[in-house]
Design an enzyme around this catalytic site. Structure first.
Site, mmCIF file in Angstrom:
data_model
loop_
_atom_site.group_PDB
_atom_site.id
_atom_site.type_symbol
_atom_site.label_atom_id
_atom_site.label_comp_id
_atom_site.label_asym_id
_atom_site.label_seq_id
_atom_site.Cartn_x
_atom_site.Cartn_y
_atom_site.Cartn_z
ATOM 1 N N LYS A 30 -0.324 45.000 5.674
ATOM 2 C CA LYS A 30 -0.017 45.000 4.208
ATOM 3 C C LYS A 30 0.009 45.881 3.513
ATOM 4 O O LYS A 30 1.043 45.672 3.853
ATOM 5 C CB LYS A 30 -0.220 43.221 4.735
ATOM 6 C CG LYS A 30 0.354 42.123 5.412
ATOM 7 C CD LYS A 30 -0.376 40.679 4.590
ATOM 8 C CE LYS A 30 0.253 39.959 5.082
ATOM 9 N NZ LYS A 30 0.479 38.452 5.100
ATOM 10 N N ASP A 49 3.559 35.206 0.751
ATOM 11 C CA ASP A 49 2.652 34.271 1.418
ATOM 12 C C ASP A 49 2.785 33.098 0.167
ATOM 13 O O ASP A 49 3.281 32.107 0.187
ATOM 14 C CB ASP A 49 1.829 35.339 1.653
ATOM 15 C CG ASP A 49 1.866 35.879 2.669
ATOM 16 O OD1 ASP A 49 2.772 34.666 4.001
ATOM 17 O OD2 ASP A 49 1.500 36.815 3.367
HETATM 18 P P1 NAP Z 1 -8.918 37.124 3.501
HETATM 19 O O1 NAP Z 1 -8.755 38.100 2.871
HETATM 20 O O2 NAP Z 1 -9.812 37.794 4.832
HETATM 21 O O3 NAP Z 1 -10.338 36.172 2.558
HETATM 22 C C1 NAP Z 1 -11.157 35.186 3.399
HETATM 23 C C2 NAP Z 1 -11.516 34.936 2.191
HETATM 24 O O4 NAP Z 1 -12.616 33.580 2.540
HETATM 25 C C3 NAP Z 1 -12.277 35.552 0.881
HETATM 26 O O5 NAP Z 1 -12.506 34.851 -0.195
HETATM 27 C C4 NAP Z 1 -14.218 35.101 1.776
HETATM 28 O O6 NAP Z 1 -14.666 35.218 0.657
HETATM 29 C C5 NAP Z 1 -13.975 33.940 1.938
HETATM 30 N N1 NAP Z 1 -14.558 33.164 3.067
HETATM 31 C C6 NAP Z 1 -15.307 33.943 3.898
HETATM 32 N N2 NAP Z 1 -16.189 33.003 4.743
HETATM 33 C C7 NAP Z 1 -16.316 32.347 3.594
HETATM 34 C C8 NAP Z 1 -17.546 31.969 3.730
HETATM 35 N N3 NAP Z 1 -18.662 30.982 5.058
HETATM 36 N N4 NAP Z 1 -18.240 31.049 2.352
HETATM 37 C C9 NAP Z 1 -17.675 31.032 1.668
HETATM 38 N N5 NAP Z 1 -16.205 31.430 1.039
HETATM 39 C C10 NAP Z 1 -16.053 31.822 3.091
HETATM 40 O O7 NAP Z 1 -8.793 36.120 4.724
HETATM 41 P P2 NAP Z 1 -6.820 35.953 3.863
HETATM 42 O O8 NAP Z 1 -6.010 36.517 4.902
HETATM 43 O O9 NAP Z 1 -7.277 35.459 2.629
HETATM 44 O O10 NAP Z 1 -6.981 34.001 4.826
HETATM 45 C C11 NAP Z 1 -7.809 33.745 4.053
HETATM 46 C C12 NAP Z 1 -7.114 32.213 4.666
HETATM 47 O O11 NAP Z 1 -6.175 31.658 4.504
HETATM 48 C C13 NAP Z 1 -7.471 31.951 6.687
HETATM 49 O O12 NAP Z 1 -7.439 30.718 7.019
HETATM 50 C C14 NAP Z 1 -5.709 32.740 7.075
HETATM 51 O O13 NAP Z 1 -5.172 31.986 8.347
HETATM 52 C C15 NAP Z 1 -5.614 31.100 5.963
HETATM 53 N N6 NAP Z 1 -4.126 31.969 5.341
HETATM 54 C C16 NAP Z 1 -2.966 31.133 5.493
HETATM 55 C C17 NAP Z 1 -1.803 31.557 5.330
HETATM 56 C C18 NAP Z 1 -0.627 30.465 5.690
HETATM 57 O O14 NAP Z 1 0.696 30.698 5.539
HETATM 58 N N7 NAP Z 1 -1.020 29.023 5.411
HETATM 59 C C19 NAP Z 1 -1.510 32.522 5.298
HETATM 60 C C20 NAP Z 1 -1.670 33.042 4.779
HETATM 61 C C21 NAP Z 1 -3.889 33.241 5.220
HETATM 62 P P3 NAP Z 1 -15.429 36.581 0.484
HETATM 63 O O15 NAP Z 1 -14.335 37.963 -0.778
HETATM 64 O O16 NAP Z 1 -16.954 36.444 -0.476
HETATM 65 O O17 NAP Z 1 -16.057 37.744 1.465
#
Ligand code: NAP
Length: 272
Positions: A66, A102
């Site tokens: 991205k 998004d």
């Molecule tokens: P990302 O950039 O890797 O960010 C992950 C986030 O989750 C960070 O804030 C991280 O905190 C937190 N996290 C991970 N494990 C954790 C834990 N054990 N305890 C507390 N916080 C934790 O991922 P992303 O792209 O933002 O995606 C996040 C979620 O949204 C995923 O499940 C993804 O599938 C979903 N998503 C859905 C859509 C949709 O269209 N519905 C679109 C995009 C993403 P830290 O910063 O502390 O690591």
């Protein structure tokens, strides 16, 4: 002549995008076909060159490309510029335009459930790519107060800096929010953890989860058990794709989000 659109990512094999977009193209009655293309990390610019050479009509962009695509297109829409992140590539004449749908897809999924964000107080748990797009879109759509909570505090600060109405929060901010969003990856797949203590939730709140696999997460079930209204993550996935369709096909296209959601549900069921 059939036009090609594709999702690029690494890995891309489990993407729901082909099912969702092909259902949309079929419902719109247009001669477009949609593929999933594995593109190695570091090769996003080459993928855009291929798009130019092959005349690919549109791209969906997933991780880890991205940010690199934001650097490689000719032009960015306001959200993509603010986030330095692109999930959609389209043509404007012979120029490639990068957009980010998004966050707007999330706001559209709330609207579909009758939830308006204008003047709302929102607590966003998480500060990764998805949280950042949601914070940006909530602010653009008129939310008046966004608190950002995250395991890693400096990422919460950086995400909150995206919007003047956003600030890093503390856990009790969850209780005073109108809308509470899990934008972490907590609860994905077999993960049984919760993004926060669900006893902080109130029945008057709307509680959203960006996680869509499983479709009903433990977090949503816990929110429902406390009387809150819930919005699942599949709505965001479908609506961000619907906005991509609008960009590729134009304002007159028929975008059938019901068919898109049905195709996503079918693809999810096949995965289980
Ligand atoms: P990302 O950039 O890797 O960010 C992950 C986030 O989750 C960070 O804030 C991280 O905190 C937190 N996290 C991970 N494990 C954790 C834990 N054990 N305890 C507390 N916080 C934790 O991922 P992303 O792209 O933002 O995606 C996040 C979620 O949204 C995923 O499940 C993804 O599938 C979903 N998503 C859905 C859509 C949709 O269209 N519905 C679109 C995009 C993403 P830290 O910063 O502390 O690591």
């Amino acid at each position: 002549m059939t036009r090609l659109a594709a999702v690029i990512g690494s890995p891309v094999a489990h993407s729901l995008s082909p099912a969702i977009h092909q259902a949309a193209f079929d419902a719109a009655g247009v001669d477009w076909t949609y593929a999933a293309l594995e593109v190695a990390p570091g090769s996003a610019a080459e993928a855009l060159s291929a798009m130019r050479t092959l005349g690919i009509g549109g791209l969906s962009v997933t991780m880890p490309h991205k940010e690199a695509v934001a650097d490689a297109v000719d032009q960015l829409d306001p959200a993509a510029w603010a986030l330095h992140s692109v999930n959609t590539v389209s043509w404007d004449g012979d120029r490639l335009v990068g957009s980010s749908t998004d966050g707007a897809g999330f706001v559209a999924s709330l609207a579909e459930s009758g939830v308006l964000v204008e003047e709302a107080k929102v607590a966003v748990i998480g500060a990764g790519g998805a949280a950042r797009s949601v914070i940006d879109a909530l602010a653009r759509s008129g939310a008046t107060d966004i608190t950002v909570l995250n395991r890693t505090a400096d990422r919460a600060e950086a995400a909150a800096a995206l919007a003047p109405v956003a600030s890093p929060g503390i856990v009790s901010d969850i209780t005073r929010a109108d809308i509470v969003v899990n934008a972490t990856s907590v609860g994905m797949g077999d993960d049984v953890a919760l993004p926060c203590d669900p006893d902080l939730l109130r029945p008057e709140q709307v509680v959203a989860d960006l996680v869509y696999h499983p479709l009903e997460t433990r977090w949503m079930a816990a929110a429902e058990a406390r009387g809150a209204r819930t919005v699942d993550g599949l709505g965001m996935l479908v609506h961000q794709a619907a906005l991509q369709q609008r960009i590729w096909l134009g304002d007159d296209a028929v975008i059938d989000t019901a068919s898109m959601r049905a195709a996503a549900l079918q693809a999810l069921a096949a995965r289980a």
